[in-house]
Scaffold this motif. Structure first.
Motif, PDB file in Angstrom:
ATOM      1  N   GLU A  31      66.051  60.571  23.291  1.00  0.00           N
ATOM      2  CA  GLU A  31      66.991  59.363  23.574  1.00  0.00           C
ATOM      3  C   GLU A  31      67.345  58.468  22.344  1.00  0.00           C
ATOM      4  N   LEU A  32      66.596  58.376  21.395  1.00  0.00           N
ATOM      5  CA  LEU A  32      66.545  58.024  20.070  1.00  0.00           C
ATOM      6  C   LEU A  32      66.511  59.093  19.120  1.00  0.00           C
ATOM      7  N   ILE A  33      67.454  59.111  18.353  1.00  0.00           N
ATOM      8  CA  ILE A  33      67.748  60.337  17.341  1.00  0.00           C
ATOM      9  C   ILE A  33      66.939  59.780  16.026  1.00  0.00           C
ATOM     10  N   ALA A  34      66.090  60.679  15.463  1.00  0.00           N
ATOM     11  CA  ALA A  34      65.213  60.784  14.556  1.00  0.00           C
ATOM     12  C   ALA A  34      65.024  61.905  13.801  1.00  0.00           C
ATOM     13  N   GLN A  42      56.286  62.919   9.255  1.00  0.00           N
ATOM     14  CA  GLN A  42      56.481  61.701   9.840  1.00  0.00           C
ATOM     15  C   GLN A  42      58.123  61.302  10.085  1.00  0.00           C
ATOM     16  N   TRP A  43      58.021  60.643  11.237  1.00  0.00           N
ATOM     17  CA  TRP A  43      59.199  60.434  11.797  1.00  0.00           C
ATOM     18  C   TRP A  43      60.077  59.083  10.844  1.00  0.00           C
ATOM     19  N   ARG A  44      61.505  59.081  10.980  1.00  0.00           N
ATOM     20  CA  ARG A  44      62.299  58.152  10.444  1.00  0.00           C
ATOM     21  C   ARG A  44      63.311  57.984  11.155  1.00  0.00           C
ATOM     22  N   VAL A  45      63.905  56.741  11.546  1.00  0.00           N
ATOM     23  CA  VAL A  45      64.929  56.564  12.602  1.00  0.00           C
ATOM     24  C   VAL A  45      65.905  55.616  11.554  1.00  0.00           C
ATOM     25  N   GLU A  46      67.328  56.016  11.525  1.00  0.00           N
ATOM     26  CA  GLU A  46      68.306  55.319  10.777  1.00  0.00           C
ATOM     27  C   GLU A  46      68.626  54.231  11.454  1.00  0.00           C
ATOM     28  N   ASN A  47      68.666  53.018  10.608  1.00  0.00           N
ATOM     29  CA  ASN A  47      68.752  51.588  11.241  1.00  0.00           C
ATOM     30  C   ASN A  47      70.076  51.594  11.963  1.00  0.00           C
TER      31      ASN A  47
END
Length: 91
Positions: A31-34, A42-47
């Motif tokens: 639902e949220l691309i990371a 480690q996961w990172r989500v673009e702003n």
């Protein structure tokens, strides 16, 4: 200080006012691309991706397409049985 391009799941959880586990579940369900970074994954989500996710959720709410919350343990099964043909309905 400029806004960082990438957010950690802790950052996402704080922004959305949810737990880390709930933020991670959004990523797992896609639902949220990371993206995963580094050997420890480690996961990172673009702003900008988080902003799109929030906008999408608002659009769903305005359209009335928000799915109902899951019923309490076993309640959905009871409701299904009561409303199905041959089910044990009340009355």
């Amino acid at each position: 200080m400029p806004t960082p391009r990438f957010l950690t799941l802790d950052d996402v959880a704080e922004i959305l006012n949810v737990s880390w586990s709930q933020a991670y579940a959004l990523v797992r369900r896609k639902e949220l691309i990371a993206i995963q970074i580094g050997g420890r994954g480690q996961w990172r989500v673009e702003n900008e991706e988080l902003e799109r996710f929030i906008a999408r959720k608002y659009a769903e709410a305005r359209a009335g397409s928000v799915p109902p919350e899951p019923a309490a343990d076993g309640q959905a099964e009871q409701d299904d049985a009561a409303s199905s043909p041959g089910g044990r309905g009340r009355g």
